[in-house]
Design an enzyme around this catalytic site. Structure first.
Site, PDB file in Angstrom:
ATOM      1  N   GLU A  55       0.803  -1.225   0.000  1.00  0.00           N
ATOM      2  CA  GLU A  55       0.000   0.000   0.000  1.00  0.00           C
ATOM      3  C   GLU A  55       0.839   1.280   0.000  1.00  0.00           C
ATOM      4  OE1 GLU A  55      -0.261  -2.671   1.866  1.00  0.00           O
ATOM      5  OE2 GLU A  55      -2.304  -3.083   2.529  1.00  0.00           O
ATOM      6  N   CYS A  78      -2.772  -3.918   6.883  1.00  0.00           N
ATOM      7  CA  CYS A  78      -2.369  -4.276   8.241  1.00  0.00           C
ATOM      8  C   CYS A  78      -2.734  -3.176   9.234  1.00  0.00           C
ATOM      9  CB  CYS A  78      -0.879  -4.606   8.290  1.00  0.00           C
ATOM     10  SG  CYS A  78       0.193  -3.222   7.939  1.00  0.00           S
ATOM     11  N   ALA A 165      12.286 -43.927 -13.943  1.00  0.00           N
ATOM     12  CA  ALA A 165      13.605 -44.362 -14.420  1.00  0.00           C
ATOM     13  C   ALA A 165      13.522 -45.818 -14.861  1.00  0.00           C
ATOM     14  CB  ALA A 165      14.652 -44.223 -13.309  1.00  0.00           C
ATOM     15  N   ALA A 167      15.077 -49.692 -14.723  1.00  0.00           N
ATOM     16  CA  ALA A 167      15.582 -50.445 -13.574  1.00  0.00           C
ATOM     17  C   ALA A 167      17.044 -50.089 -13.313  1.00  0.00           C
ATOM     18  CB  ALA A 167      15.426 -51.943 -13.820  1.00  0.00           C
ATOM     19  N   SER A 171      17.483 -42.148 -16.298  1.00  0.00           N
ATOM     20  CA  SER A 171      16.263 -41.343 -16.272  1.00  0.00           C
ATOM     21  C   SER A 171      16.366 -40.080 -17.123  1.00  0.00           C
ATOM     22  CB  SER A 171      15.934 -40.943 -14.832  1.00  0.00           C
ATOM     23  OG  SER A 171      16.950 -40.095 -14.331  1.00  0.00           O
ATOM     24  N   THR A 199      17.985 -38.383  -4.079  1.00  0.00           N
ATOM     25  CA  THR A 199      17.931 -37.637  -5.337  1.00  0.00           C
ATOM     26  C   THR A 199      19.168 -36.774  -5.498  1.00  0.00           C
ATOM     27  OG1 THR A 199      15.544 -37.572  -5.258  1.00  0.00           O
ATOM     28  CG2 THR A 199      16.598 -35.902  -6.599  1.00  0.00           C
ATOM     29  N   ARG A 210      16.998 -21.421 -13.371  1.00  0.00           N
ATOM     30  CA  ARG A 210      17.959 -20.906 -14.348  1.00  0.00           C
ATOM     31  C   ARG A 210      17.281 -20.356 -15.594  1.00  0.00           C
ATOM     32  NH1 ARG A 210      20.103 -25.247 -12.145  1.00  0.00           N
ATOM     33  NH2 ARG A 210      19.726 -26.678 -13.848  1.00  0.00           N
ATOM     34  N   GLY A 295      12.122 -36.869  -5.450  1.00  0.00           N
ATOM     35  CA  GLY A 295      12.398 -38.262  -5.750  1.00  0.00           C
ATOM     36  C   GLY A 295      11.370 -39.142  -5.076  1.00  0.00           C
ATOM     37  N   THR A 297      11.261 -41.688  -2.988  1.00  0.00           N
ATOM     38  CA  THR A 297      11.241 -42.050  -1.564  1.00  0.00           C
ATOM     39  C   THR A 297      10.600 -40.943  -0.738  1.00  0.00           C
ATOM     40  OG1 THR A 297      13.313 -43.193  -1.975  1.00  0.00           O
ATOM     41  CG2 THR A 297      12.657 -42.937   0.321  1.00  0.00           C
TER      42      THR A 297
HETATM   43  C1  AOF Z   1      -0.211  -5.275   4.247  1.00  0.00           C
HETATM   44  N1  AOF Z   1       0.383  -5.104   3.045  1.00  0.00           N
HETATM   45  O1  AOF Z   1       1.851  -5.697   1.484  1.00  0.00           O
HETATM   46  C2  AOF Z   1       1.665  -7.065   3.385  1.00  0.00           C
HETATM   47  C3  AOF Z   1       0.992  -7.259   4.618  1.00  0.00           C
HETATM   48  O2  AOF Z   1       6.589  -7.886   9.727  1.00  0.00           O
HETATM   49  P1  AOF Z   1       5.690  -6.841   9.160  1.00  0.00           P
HETATM   50  O3  AOF Z   1       5.546  -5.628  10.018  1.00  0.00           O
HETATM   51  O4  AOF Z   1       6.015  -6.525   7.717  1.00  0.00           O
HETATM   52  O5  AOF Z   1       4.222  -7.467   9.148  1.00  0.00           O
HETATM   53  C4  AOF Z   1       3.965  -8.688   8.540  1.00  0.00           C
HETATM   54  C5  AOF Z   1       2.465  -8.854   8.450  1.00  0.00           C
HETATM   55  O6  AOF Z   1       1.935  -7.825   7.620  1.00  0.00           O
HETATM   56  C6  AOF Z   1       2.013 -10.146   7.787  1.00  0.00           C
HETATM   57  O7  AOF Z   1       1.892 -11.205   8.701  1.00  0.00           O
HETATM   58  C7  AOF Z   1       0.645  -9.733   7.279  1.00  0.00           C
HETATM   59  O8  AOF Z   1      -0.277  -9.693   8.340  1.00  0.00           O
HETATM   60  C8  AOF Z   1       0.893  -8.327   6.821  1.00  0.00           C
HETATM   61  N2  AOF Z   1       1.302  -8.313   5.401  1.00  0.00           N
HETATM   62  N3  AOF Z   1       0.061  -6.366   4.993  1.00  0.00           N
HETATM   63  O9  AOF Z   1      -0.990  -4.413   4.681  1.00  0.00           O
HETATM   64  C9  AOF Z   1       1.310  -5.946   2.580  1.00  0.00           C
HETATM   65  N4  AOF Z   1       2.625  -7.931   2.940  1.00  0.00           N
HETATM   66 ZN    ZN Z   2       0.888  -3.163   5.860  1.00  0.00          ZN
END
Ligand code: AOF
Ligand code: ZN
Length: 361
Positions: A55, A78, A165, A167, A171, A199, A210, A295, A297
């Site tokens: 944001e 957030c 693969a 026997a 492969s 593997t 790459r 792989g 396993t």
């Molecule tokens: C957003 N916008 O682009 C992202 C968010 O460690 P911090 O402070 O960066 O917080 C990580 C948390 O922020 C993550 O667990 C999630 O809740 C939020 N990620 N939030 O507004 C973003 N990447």
């Molecule tokens: Zn944020």
């Protein structure tokens, strides 16, 4: 703004967010676009390493055009103070009038708090636009938060009769060059790539991406080797991403060069790596999207432990026969309803081969 326009802008934000999948762990890769008079004025995607968030980047680009504009964000903004102020407050302070969000953020520091900040400021919030697509893109982030383990994709490349693969072990190559290139492309949007010690010994893979333009997008290289012994000389020399060795043996006693990190994980009763514990450890180290090229396993063990969320299956139009080595080893099923079951999500041709994507039913 009509619903059709909202959807179009959210799809744009989702495409942006997808660009950094594999680069932002443990954070989600979020896309944000700022739109005014149905015109794009700002865009951002969570930066590699997880910060800055999407944001503030989109708002910086929009500048004064953010006043009265609509922001489309693929995850709830957030609400917590990290190294930067909460994105919900940044949107508010920039003068955004409306926020369209695809998905709630279940991080306990957010969890509705971002939405509440916006609504308290009188900003109109729409939640759930393109929710399904956003959930699909955020599977790794969500899996780690909800289940304490990464989202696991198992890659299989086999003959039409399910062999990897002869026997003799020969492969190279069953699937063609284009399938292998596509496989490298999958590496790029994962946080880490996992192989078993078998593997590693057999193929000496570099496990890097790459493809032209994607060389900087190689995931962490994780090797499962219960006694910790593995020949990683070629990997150490290539200056690629870090190498993590998951082992049940004590960590000391190994003299490693270069970017090698050893993690001691609990053993099962028969002395093998406890795969659930290994997944928990990878999650606690921040891994959200794990690509297993392990792989037969390792792949079989992951299936037995119900740790496979998605399979990418490359099938070659070639028969190898029952004397070849099977893609999946014994599962010891007593009844068909115990079989690990998946549903087909997509199919496409890649060169002479077919790529199917399957998800856990
Ligand atoms: C957003 N916008 O682009 C992202 C968010 O460690 P911090 O402070 O960066 O917080 C990580 C948390 O922020 C993550 O667990 C999630 O809740 C939020 N990620 N939030 O507004 C973003 N990447
Ligand atoms: Zn944020």
């Amino acid at each position: 703004m009509t619903e059709h326009e909202d959807r179009r802008w959210m799809e744009y934000a989702l495409r942006l967010g997808r660009r950094h999948l594999g680069l932002t762990w443990p954070n989600p890769s979020v896309g944000c676009v700022v739109v005014k008079n149905n015109r794009l004025v700002g865009m951002g995607v969570t930066a590699p390493g997880g910060r800055p968030h999407a944001e503030p980047q989109a708002l910086a680009m929009a500048g004064r055009d953010a006043v009265g504009a609509t922001a489309y964000v693929t995850l709830e903004p957030c609400a917590h103070y990290g190294q930067t102020p909460p994105c919900a407050e940044t949107l508010r302070d920039a003068g955004i009038a409306r926020v369209v969000i695809a998905l709630e953020d279940p991080d306990p520091r957010v969890n509705g708090g971002g939405r509440a900040i916006l609504e308290a400021a009188g900003i109109s919030v729409s939640m759930g636009m393109c929710r399904g697509e956003a959930e699909r893109d955020q599977v790794g982030y969500l899996k780690r938060l909800r289940n304490g383990r990464p989202f696991v994709t198992l890659k299989l490349a086999q003959s039409l009769d399910g062999r990897v693969a002869l026997a003799s072990g020969e492969s190279k190559w069953i699937t063609g060059a284009e399938a292998r290139r596509t496989g490298h492309g999958f590496r790029a949007n994962h946080d880490a790539i996992l192989v078993g010690h078998g593997t590693l010994t057999a193929d000496q893979p570099q496990l890097t991406s790459r493809l032209p333009g994607l060389q900087t997008r190689s995931p962490i290289r994780v090797i499962a080797s219960s006694d910790g012994a593995c020949n990683i000389d070629t990997m150490v020399e290539d200056a690629g991403p870090p190498i993590w060795i998951m082992q049940t043996a004590p960590k000391d006693g190994f003299r490693d060069a270069g970017p090698v990190q050893r993690e001691r994980v609990p053993a099962t009763d028969d002395g093998r790596i406890n795969l659930h514990a290994m997944m928990e450890r990878l999650a606690s180290l921040g891994i959200t999207r794990l690509y297993c090229e392990g792989g037969p396993t390792l792949g079989t063990s992951l299936l037995k432990e119900d740790l496979v969320d998605q399979i990418v299956l490359f099938s070659a139009p070639m028969a190898i026969g029952g004397d070849g080595r099977p893609t999946i080893a014994e599962l010891g099923l007593g009844a068909l309803d115990q079989a690990p079951a998946f549903s087909f999500r997509s199919h496409r041709h890649v060169g002479d081969d077919v790529l199917s994507v399957l998800e856990r039913a």
